[in-house]
Design an enzyme around this catalytic site. Structure first.
Site, PDB file in Angstrom:
ATOM      1  N   ALA A  12       0.811  -1.223   0.000  1.00 52.83           N
ATOM      2  CA  ALA A  12       0.000   0.000   0.000  1.00 52.83           C
ATOM      3  C   ALA A  12       0.848   1.278   0.000  1.00 52.83           C
ATOM      4  CB  ALA A  12      -0.950   0.006   1.204  1.00 52.83           C
ATOM      5  N   GLY A  13       2.167   1.111  -0.027  1.00 55.19           N
ATOM      6  CA  GLY A  13       3.061   2.277  -0.041  1.00 55.19           C
ATOM      7  C   GLY A  13       3.174   2.888  -1.431  1.00 55.19           C
ATOM      8  N   ARG A  14       3.955   3.969  -1.540  1.00 57.47           N
ATOM      9  CA  ARG A  14       4.133   4.634  -2.846  1.00 57.47           C
ATOM     10  C   ARG A  14       4.684   3.680  -3.895  1.00 57.47           C
ATOM     11  NH1 ARG A  14       4.389   8.353   0.574  1.00 57.47           N
ATOM     12  NH2 ARG A  14       3.302  10.286   0.180  1.00 57.47           N
ATOM     13  N   MET A  15       5.756   2.962  -3.524  1.00 54.66           N
ATOM     14  CA  MET A  15       6.336   2.003  -4.470  1.00 54.66           C
ATOM     15  C   MET A  15       5.435   0.783  -4.615  1.00 54.66           C
ATOM     16  SD  MET A  15       9.008   2.792  -6.145  1.00 54.66           S
ATOM     17  CE  MET A  15       9.187   1.113  -6.703  1.00 54.66           C
ATOM     18  N   GLY A  97      13.896  -3.765  -1.874  1.00 57.57           N
ATOM     19  CA  GLY A  97      14.181  -2.378  -2.220  1.00 57.57           C
ATOM     20  C   GLY A  97      14.113  -1.448  -1.017  1.00 57.57           C
ATOM     21  N   THR A  98      13.859  -2.005   0.161  1.00 57.35           N
ATOM     22  CA  THR A  98      13.791  -1.205   1.390  1.00 57.35           C
ATOM     23  C   THR A  98      15.184  -0.667   1.729  1.00 57.35           C
ATOM     24  OG1 THR A  98      12.016  -2.645   2.157  1.00 57.35           O
ATOM     25  CG2 THR A  98      13.061  -1.245   3.817  1.00 57.35           C
ATOM     26  N   HIS A 154      14.768  14.259  -2.770  1.00 55.05           N
ATOM     27  CA  HIS A 154      13.545  13.456  -2.827  1.00 55.05           C
ATOM     28  C   HIS A 154      12.353  14.259  -2.293  1.00 55.05           C
ATOM     29  CE1 HIS A 154      16.349  10.100  -3.359  1.00 55.05           C
ATOM     30  NE2 HIS A 154      15.326   9.469  -3.902  1.00 55.05           N
ATOM     31  N   LYS A 158       9.595  11.277   2.125  1.00 57.07           N
ATOM     32  CA  LYS A 158      10.632  10.247   2.341  1.00 57.07           C
ATOM     33  C   LYS A 158      11.116  10.271   3.788  1.00 57.07           C
ATOM     34  CE  LYS A 158      14.862   8.277   0.341  1.00 57.07           C
ATOM     35  NZ  LYS A 158      14.311   6.906   0.304  1.00 57.07           N
TER      36      LYS A 158
END
Length: 265
Positions: A12-15, A97-98, A154, A158
């Site tokens: 549910a995050g941006r990525m 990717g974290t 960014h 972030k």
């Protein structure tokens, strides 16, 4: 080509939402699970309710289950560690990717590569991974007379600084020219910091508006300056790269793989 069964952690995050969208649109990918932390307000919702572009009835759950080839993780540092252990138990490949500025945490995550195939990338884009390689070559070729500074920018949402990508670029440079990424990076400057040392590499983080990803390495001598910049114009460059990595890693033996392996750089 075989279809890859994928779970997305941090869905549910941006990525995560971009990953849901691209995974559902890809004929070589079957989205089988979407994972979020247990208290997440969207727990139990269907993927299509979380990301309207992703036409899937998969429900958001809190635990990775079997029946998955690869799990793609863009969650939180604690979430990643728990997920990696679970993936080890189930024999599921990990594409992570974290990011966090925590070298001990990265080393802990890497241990899973003894059990399952693992990519833990600072960045999944072709351009950035090429930049890491070339930025290191430039540092070596330019030599001791050039000061090196890295600036990353960014969006204001972030939560970590500096970015994983900036640390990735710095790590490549340090390895190439014999600097220590844990000791020679200087994060911002304030007060009576004294004259710049020869070994230090400055690291600076901008947080502004909707910036997706901006990274510049400066190389400056007494007489000239080079600026090497990468700008991401869409988050999908990272999502597409992570999906490409999931396809690549399926069926590989347990090991720690680099993006240079995935991209053939």
């Amino acid at each position: 080509r075989m279809v890859v069964k994928v779970a997305i952690s941090g869905a549910a995050g941006r990525m995560g939402r971009r990953l849901l969208s691209l995974a559902c649109a890809d004929k070589e990918v079957e989205l089988v699970q979407a994972i979020e932390y247990a208290e997440h307000p969207l727990m139990g919702k269907k993927v299509r309710e979380v990301e309207p572009e992703a036409q899937s009835d998969v429900v958001i759950t809190s635990t990775l289950e079997s029946g998955v080839d690869v799990v793609i993780d863009f969650s939180s540092p604690q979430g990643t560690l728990a997920l990696a252990k679970r993936a080890e138990q189930l024999g599921i490949a990990l594409v992570i990717g974290t990011t966090a500025k925590d070298f001990a945490w990265r080393a802990e995550v890497k241990k899973s590569a003894a059990v399952v195939p693992l990519v833990h990338a600072h960045n999944f884009s072709l351009g950035v991974n090429l930049m890491c390689k070339v930025a290191a070559q430039m540092a070596k070729s330019l030599g001791e007379d050039f000061d090196i500074e890295i600036v990353e920018g960014h969006h204001h949402h972030k939560v970590d600084a500096p970015s994983g990508t900036a640390l990735g670029i710095a790590t490549s440079i340090c390895q190439e020219i014999g600097r220590d990424v844990e000791k020679d990076l200087v994060y911002g400057r304030e007060g009576q910091v004294g004259k710049r040392t020869k070994r230090e590499i400055g690291m600076h983080a901008l947080r502004m508006g909707s910036e997706i990803g901006l990274h510049t390495v400066y190389y400056a001598s007494e007489y000239e300056r080079l600026e090497f910049t990468h700008r991401a114009s869409s988050r999908d460059v990272f999502a597409a790269g992570a999906i490409r990595t999931a396809k690549w890693i399926k069926g590989k033996p347990a090991a720690y793989y680099e993006m240079t392996n995935v991209l053939g750089l």
